[in-house]
Design a protein around this motif. Structure first.
Motif, short mmCIF file in Angstrom:
data_model
loop_
_atom_site.label_atom_id
_atom_site.label_comp_id
_atom_site.label_asym_id
_atom_site.label_seq_id
_atom_site.Cartn_x
_atom_site.Cartn_y
_atom_site.Cartn_z
N GLY A 138 1.13 -1.08 0.02
CA GLY A 138 0.19 -0.03 -0.13
C GLY A 138 0.74 1.21 -0.21
N ALA A 139 2.31 1.02 -0.09
CA ALA A 139 3.22 2.36 -0.11
C ALA A 139 3.15 3.52 -1.61
N ILE A 140 3.25 4.01 -0.79
CA ILE A 140 2.92 4.88 -2.55
C ILE A 140 4.04 4.89 -3.58
N LEU A 141 3.86 4.67 -4.61
CA LEU A 141 5.04 4.72 -5.96
C LEU A 141 5.43 6.10 -6.20
N TYR A 142 6.58 6.13 -6.49
CA TYR A 142 7.07 7.25 -7.49
C TYR A 142 7.25 7.51 -8.84
N ARG A 143 7.17 8.12 -9.48
CA ARG A 143 7.94 7.88 -10.95
C ARG A 143 8.90 9.27 -11.16
N THR A 144 9.24 9.91 -12.59
CA THR A 144 9.70 11.36 -12.59
C THR A 144 8.67 11.23 -14.07
N THR A 145 8.49 13.32 -13.97
CA THR A 145 7.94 13.79 -15.01
C THR A 145 8.43 13.94 -16.56
N ASN A 146 6.94 13.96 -16.85
CA ASN A 146 7.69 14.64 -18.27
C ASN A 146 8.90 16.21 -17.76
N TYR A 147 8.34 17.03 -17.53
CA TYR A 147 9.24 18.10 -16.67
C TYR A 147 11.00 17.81 -16.10
N PHE A 148 10.65 16.83 -15.79
CA PHE A 148 12.43 15.79 -15.53
C PHE A 148 13.37 16.00 -16.94
N LEU A 149 12.05 14.59 -18.32
CA LEU A 149 12.55 14.34 -18.77
C LEU A 149 12.77 15.69 -19.96
N GLU A 150 11.76 17.03 -19.60
CA GLU A 150 11.96 18.17 -19.81
C GLU A 150 14.34 18.88 -19.82
N ARG A 151 14.01 18.67 -18.49
CA ARG A 151 15.36 19.17 -18.02
C ARG A 151 16.68 18.52 -18.51
N MET A 152 16.57 16.87 -18.61
CA MET A 152 17.29 16.62 -19.17
C MET A 152 17.70 16.32 -20.56
N GLY A 153 16.45 16.94 -21.64
CA GLY A 153 16.77 16.77 -22.65
C GLY A 153 16.48 15.43 -23.34
N LEU A 154 15.56 14.78 -22.59
CA LEU A 154 15.55 13.31 -23.35
C LEU A 154 13.86 13.51 -24.20
N ARG A 155 13.55 12.49 -25.00
CA ARG A 155 12.54 12.37 -25.28
C ARG A 155 11.73 11.17 -24.43
N GLY A 156 12.67 10.07 -24.33
CA GLY A 156 11.34 9.28 -23.33
C GLY A 156 12.24 8.43 -22.60
N LEU A 157 12.46 7.74 -20.97
CA LEU A 157 13.35 6.95 -20.27
C LEU A 157 14.13 6.56 -20.95
N ASP A 158 13.62 5.51 -21.75
CA ASP A 158 14.28 5.00 -23.01
C ASP A 158 16.30 5.54 -23.81
N GLU A 159 15.46 6.60 -23.36
CA GLU A 159 17.53 7.51 -23.69
C GLU A 159 18.27 7.54 -22.18
N LEU A 160 17.62 7.24 -21.23
CA LEU A 160 18.93 7.29 -20.20
C LEU A 160 19.57 6.27 -19.97
N PRO A 161 20.79 7.04 -20.05
CA PRO A 161 22.59 6.10 -20.46
C PRO A 161 22.05 5.09 -19.52
N GLU A 162 22.74 4.00 -19.69
CA GLU A 162 23.33 2.19 -19.72
C GLU A 162 23.64 2.56 -18.32
N LEU A 163 23.38 1.51 -16.81
CA LEU A 163 24.05 2.40 -15.99
C LEU A 163 25.46 1.79 -15.80
N ALA A 164 25.39 -0.14 -16.21
CA ALA A 164 26.48 -0.72 -16.20
C ALA A 164 27.94 -0.07 -16.11
N PRO A 165 28.05 1.10 -17.68
CA PRO A 165 29.20 1.57 -16.98
C PRO A 165 29.94 2.50 -15.38
N PHE A 166 28.63 2.90 -15.68
CA PHE A 166 28.79 3.82 -14.38
C PHE A 166 29.19 2.27 -13.42
#
Length: 200
Positions: A138-166
Motif C-alpha cells: 500500500g506504499a505510495i509509488l513515485y516516478r519521474t515527470t515530463n518536466y524531468f525529461l524536459e530538463r534532461m533533454g530526453l525524448r523518453g526514459l529509454d534514452e537514459l544512459p546504461e548504468l553498467a559503465p558507471f
C-alpha cells in the motif's frame, strides 16, 4: 496562415513541450504537415547557427537556448545565482529514474539513508510525481515527470544512459534492494531535510 511562422508564434508562448497533435489541431493542419514543418524549422535553425534551437523532448516540441550560448543566458537570467540540487537529491532522483515506479522505502534502501526530505523537495520541484500504490504494502509509488525529461533533454526514459559503465557494483545494489527494507526512527532528525534547507 503560413504554417512555419504560425508554428513559431505558438511555440514562442508555450510553457511546456507542445505535441504535434495539439499543434495540428490548433492550426487546423494534418499532423504530417506539422511534423514535417517542425523538422524543417529545426534544420533551418541549425544551418543558420541561431542562438536557439527547436528540440523534440518529452513527447513534444519547444524552443531551447543553444548550448553554446548557455553562459550568456545564465549570466542574464540568474545573475550569478544558481539553484542546484544537492548530491543527495541527485542520487535520489537517479534511483527513482532507473527503478520507477518505486516507493520511498525502496529508494531509502538503495541509498542507505532516509530520503523522505529529499523526496519532498523533488516533488515540490516537479521532477517526480505519485504513480499509484504498491499492491503488497500500500506504499505510495513515485516516478519521474515530463518536466524531468524536459530538463534532461530526453525524448523518453529509454534514452537514459546504461548504468553498467558507471556502476560496477550494480548487481550488488540490485541484490541489496531485494532484501528487507531497513527501518528508520521516525522521531530522529531528518538529515536529508537539513541538506535541503541549507543547499537547495
Amino acid at each position: 496562415m503560413e504554417l512555419k511562422p504560425a508554428l513559431e508564434a505558438v511555440l514562442m508562448v508555450v510553457d511546456e513541450p507542445a505535441t504535434e497533435e495539439h499543434l495540428a489541431k490548433v492550426l487546423q493542419r494534418s499532423r504530417r504537415e506539422v511534423a514535417d514543418a517542425l523538422r524543417e524549422l529545426a534544420d533551418e535553425y541549425d544551418v543558420q547557427g541561431r542562438g536557439f534551437e527547436l528540440r523534440a523532448v518529452a513527447g513534444g516540441w519547444r524552443y531551447y537556448t543553444r548550448p553554446a550560448y548557455a553562459p550568456a543566458v545564465e549570466g542574464f537570467v540568474l545573475d550569478g545565482q544558481q539553484s542546484r540540487l544537492t548530491q543527495a537529491a541527485l542520487e535520489t532522483l537517479a534511483v527513482v529514474a532507473y527503478r520507477q515506479p518505486v516507493s520511498r522505502s525502496r529508494v531509502s534502501a538503495v541509498r542507505g539513508v532516509n530520503c523522505d526530505g529529499v523526496m519532498r523537495t523533488l516533488l515540490q520541484r516537479g521532477l517526480v510525481e505519485e504513480a499509484g500504490t504498491e499492491p503488497e504494502t500500500g506504499a505510495i509509488l513515485y516516478r519521474t515527470t515530463n518536466y524531468f525529461l524536459e530538463r534532461m533533454g530526453l525524448r523518453g526514459l529509454d534514452e537514459l544512459p546504461e548504468l553498467a559503465p558507471f556502476l560496477p557494483e550494480a548487481d550488488a545494489i540490485e541484490a541489496e534492494t531485494q532484501e528487507g527494507v531497513p527501518s528508520f526512527d521516525p522521531d530522529a532528525p531528518d538529515s536529508e531535510d537539513a541538506d535541503d534547507k541549507t543547499e537547495l
